[in-house]
Design an enzyme around this catalytic site. Sequence first.
Site, PDB file in Angstrom:
ATOM      1  NE  ARG A 144     -36.710  52.193   4.133  1.00 24.51           N
ATOM      2  CZ  ARG A 144     -36.399  52.306   2.846  1.00 24.51           C
ATOM      3  NH1 ARG A 144     -37.280  52.761   1.970  1.00 24.51           N
ATOM      4  NH2 ARG A 144     -35.210  51.913   2.396  1.00 24.51           N
ATOM      5  CG  ASP A 145     -37.097  49.644   0.315  1.00 23.72           C
ATOM      6  OD1 ASP A 145     -38.072  50.245  -0.178  1.00 23.72           O
ATOM      7  OD2 ASP A 145     -35.998  49.567  -0.253  1.00 23.72           O
ATOM      8  CG  ASN A 162     -35.806  46.054  -0.714  1.00 27.80           C
ATOM      9  OD1 ASN A 162     -36.944  46.317  -0.372  1.00 27.80           O
ATOM     10  ND2 ASN A 162     -34.851  46.949  -0.777  1.00 27.80           N
ATOM     11  CG  HIS A 165     -31.056  49.648  -1.228  1.00 30.34           C
ATOM     12  ND1 HIS A 165     -31.552  49.646   0.065  1.00 30.34           N
ATOM     13  CD2 HIS A 165     -32.142  49.781  -2.022  1.00 30.34           C
ATOM     14  CE1 HIS A 165     -32.863  49.762   0.036  1.00 30.34           C
ATOM     15  NE2 HIS A 165     -33.254  49.846  -1.224  1.00 30.34           N
ATOM     16  CB  CYS A 177     -39.454  53.315  -3.898  1.00 33.90           C
ATOM     17  SG  CYS A 177     -39.654  55.086  -3.673  1.00 33.90           S
ATOM     18  CG  HIS A 230     -35.403  47.644  -5.080  1.00 34.88           C
ATOM     19  ND1 HIS A 230     -36.616  47.551  -4.449  1.00 34.88           N
ATOM     20  CD2 HIS A 230     -34.705  48.579  -4.401  1.00 34.88           C
ATOM     21  CE1 HIS A 230     -36.650  48.404  -3.431  1.00 34.88           C
ATOM     22  NE2 HIS A 230     -35.504  49.047  -3.380  1.00 34.88           N
TER      23      HIS A 230
HETATM   24  P1  HMG Z   1     -43.365  68.367   1.386  1.00 32.53           P
HETATM   25  O1  HMG Z   1     -44.828  68.220   1.172  1.00 32.53           O
HETATM   26  O2  HMG Z   1     -42.574  69.107   0.363  1.00 32.53           O
HETATM   27  O3  HMG Z   1     -42.978  68.931   2.833  1.00 32.53           O
HETATM   28  O4  HMG Z   1     -42.759  66.913   1.554  1.00 32.53           O
HETATM   29  P2  HMG Z   1     -43.473  70.065   3.738  1.00 32.53           P
HETATM   30  O5  HMG Z   1     -42.298  70.449   4.587  1.00 32.53           O
HETATM   31  O6  HMG Z   1     -44.173  71.141   2.922  1.00 32.53           O
HETATM   32  O7  HMG Z   1     -44.551  69.337   4.670  1.00 32.53           O
HETATM   33  C1  HMG Z   1     -45.813  68.898   4.208  1.00 32.53           C
HETATM   34  C2  HMG Z   1     -46.575  68.301   5.378  1.00 32.53           C
HETATM   35  O8  HMG Z   1     -45.897  67.140   5.844  1.00 32.53           O
HETATM   36  C3  HMG Z   1     -46.679  69.229   6.585  1.00 32.53           C
HETATM   37  O9  HMG Z   1     -47.889  68.906   7.262  1.00 32.53           O
HETATM   38  C4  HMG Z   1     -45.510  68.806   7.430  1.00 32.53           C
HETATM   39  O10 HMG Z   1     -45.683  69.108   8.795  1.00 32.53           O
HETATM   40  C5  HMG Z   1     -45.512  67.310   7.211  1.00 32.53           C
HETATM   41  P3  HMG Z   1     -49.210  69.825   7.151  1.00 32.53           P
HETATM   42  O11 HMG Z   1     -48.762  71.183   7.599  1.00 32.53           O
HETATM   43  O12 HMG Z   1     -49.581  69.786   5.677  1.00 32.53           O
HETATM   44  O13 HMG Z   1     -50.182  69.135   8.032  1.00 32.53           O
HETATM   45  N1  HMG Z   1     -44.188  66.732   7.408  1.00 32.53           N
HETATM   46  C6  HMG Z   1     -43.923  65.708   8.227  1.00 32.53           C
HETATM   47  N2  HMG Z   1     -44.724  64.997   9.058  1.00 32.53           N
HETATM   48  C7  HMG Z   1     -44.134  64.018   9.779  1.00 32.53           C
HETATM   49  N3  HMG Z   1     -42.810  63.727   9.692  1.00 32.53           N
HETATM   50  C8  HMG Z   1     -41.990  64.414   8.870  1.00 32.53           C
HETATM   51  C9  HMG Z   1     -42.557  65.459   8.106  1.00 32.53           C
HETATM   52  N4  HMG Z   1     -42.044  66.335   7.213  1.00 32.53           N
HETATM   53  C10 HMG Z   1     -43.035  67.096   6.784  1.00 32.53           C
HETATM   54  N5  HMG Z   1     -40.706  64.118   8.791  1.00 32.53           N
HETATM   55  C11 HMG Z   1     -41.136  65.376   2.454  1.00 32.53           C
HETATM   56  C12 HMG Z   1     -41.364  66.695   1.733  1.00 32.53           C
HETATM   57  C13 HMG Z   1     -39.669  65.056   2.337  1.00 32.53           C
HETATM   58  C14 HMG Z   1     -41.530  65.516   3.917  1.00 32.53           C
HETATM   59  C15 HMG Z   1     -42.012  64.274   1.760  1.00 32.53           C
HETATM   60  O14 HMG Z   1     -41.799  64.354   0.397  1.00 32.53           O
HETATM   61  C16 HMG Z   1     -41.730  62.908   2.257  1.00 32.53           C
HETATM   62  O15 HMG Z   1     -41.964  62.584   3.420  1.00 32.53           O
HETATM   63  N6  HMG Z   1     -41.242  62.030   1.335  1.00 32.53           N
HETATM   64  C17 HMG Z   1     -40.866  60.670   1.710  1.00 32.53           C
HETATM   65  C18 HMG Z   1     -41.036  59.740   0.543  1.00 32.53           C
HETATM   66  C19 HMG Z   1     -40.582  58.379   0.934  1.00 32.53           C
HETATM   67  O16 HMG Z   1     -40.539  58.013   2.101  1.00 32.53           O
HETATM   68  N7  HMG Z   1     -40.222  57.550  -0.091  1.00 32.53           N
HETATM   69  C20 HMG Z   1     -39.769  56.213   0.131  1.00 32.53           C
HETATM   70  C21 HMG Z   1     -38.440  56.142   0.791  1.00 32.53           C
HETATM   71  S1  HMG Z   1     -37.072  56.365  -0.328  1.00 32.53           S
HETATM   72  C22 HMG Z   1     -36.823  54.776  -1.000  1.00 32.53           C
HETATM   73  O17 HMG Z   1     -37.638  53.912  -0.843  1.00 32.53           O
HETATM   74  C23 HMG Z   1     -35.526  54.492  -1.690  1.00 32.53           C
HETATM   75  C24 HMG Z   1     -34.563  53.657  -0.852  1.00 32.53           C
HETATM   76  O18 HMG Z   1     -35.145  52.420  -0.500  1.00 32.53           O
HETATM   77  C25 HMG Z   1     -33.269  53.399  -1.627  1.00 32.53           C
HETATM   78  C26 HMG Z   1     -33.504  52.854  -3.049  1.00 32.53           C
HETATM   79  O19 HMG Z   1     -34.223  51.862  -3.214  1.00 32.53           O
HETATM   80  O20 HMG Z   1     -32.916  53.447  -3.950  1.00 32.53           O
HETATM   81  C27 HMG Z   1     -34.154  54.399   0.450  1.00 32.53           C
HETATM   82 MG    MG Z   2     -35.239  50.678  -1.779  1.00 35.97          MG
END
Ligand code: HMG
Ligand code: MG
Length: 284
Positions: free
Chosen positions: A13-14, A244, A202, A235, A204
Amino acid sequence: MKEKIRIVEVGPRDGLQNEPNIIPTDVKVAFIDALSEAGFEEIEAGAFVSPKWVPQMADSDEVFRRIRRKQGVRYSALVPNEKGLERALEVKVDKIAVFTAASETFNLKNINATIEESLNRLRPVVSNSPVPVRGYVSTAFVCPYEGKISPSRVIPVVKELLEMGCEEISIGDTIGKATTEDVRTLLEEVSKVCSFEKIALHFHDTYGGAVKNALVGAEMGVRVFDASAGGIGGCPYAPGAPGNVATEDLVRAFPGRTGIDLEKLAAASQIVRGYVSEKRVKAQ
Ligand code: HMG
Ligand code: MG
């Protein structure tokens, strides 16, 4: 004898979410299947986030359908909202991970919500989840947009996630800038609100400090650490978050305590090595 250290493998994933190359689903499945043989109890195998936001994770449904599940291994995934929970349950994810941050700017860039909005969004996800839930707190030390984050901004988020029902909290040094002193200071504050049995760290490894930070965490009593095979990852919404901490480095830092087979781990890392950008994979 020293207590066991549990490494949560987050490479699929990450590690892969920020990769500019398209990684074929077959390769992801082979990677996870190989990791399953290396001795992990938990592998974060995908993310049910919006495919528009993170195209690399768009095939997580397919990945979960095709992996060979090994008994004793929990396969978890990121879930940002109720739609994500639905998708995760459809393919029988064993555990979900919800995520928010201690910094407002990062949260807005990463999930288009303030911290409060994200907590409100996550509450029904956590309470409706039939499987255990991990809660991530990103940018718990330094934010790529706001700079240093004080523990007083992290603790309320930790408390909210615990109160809504997360069984484990993973504290993230999203861009790898925490110092050992930062880790000590934050963990001292965390210990006032929560037992370390519920805490994962966690790290990096942007500046090479992740292993030292993990050792400090372990010395203070934390037993769960996230890592990514080969050190791949980052990310997409955190500039400066290349990888990571490499799982291989943590296994070596805690000799005899992780139960991970380094040869099998190397075989797994080898599967994705040819597909990820050179600068994103650490030489072992
Ligand atoms: P948004 O654009 O505000 O959401 O995104 P929305 O509700 O308006 O939806 C927009 C579109 O996305 C719609 O589709 C939804 O249906 C679709 P459209 O009508 O335009 O065709 N949608 C989805 N589709 C599939 N699965 C879903 C989903 N939700 C909405 N679950 C949202 C808000 C949260 C969805 C978006 O910002 C998002 O997905 N962000 C994820 C970002 C991400 O994954 N970042 C990396 C992970 S975090 C990280 O790496 C840190 C970590 O490792 C820890 C660390 O290192 O600190 C965990
Ligand atoms: Mg991370």
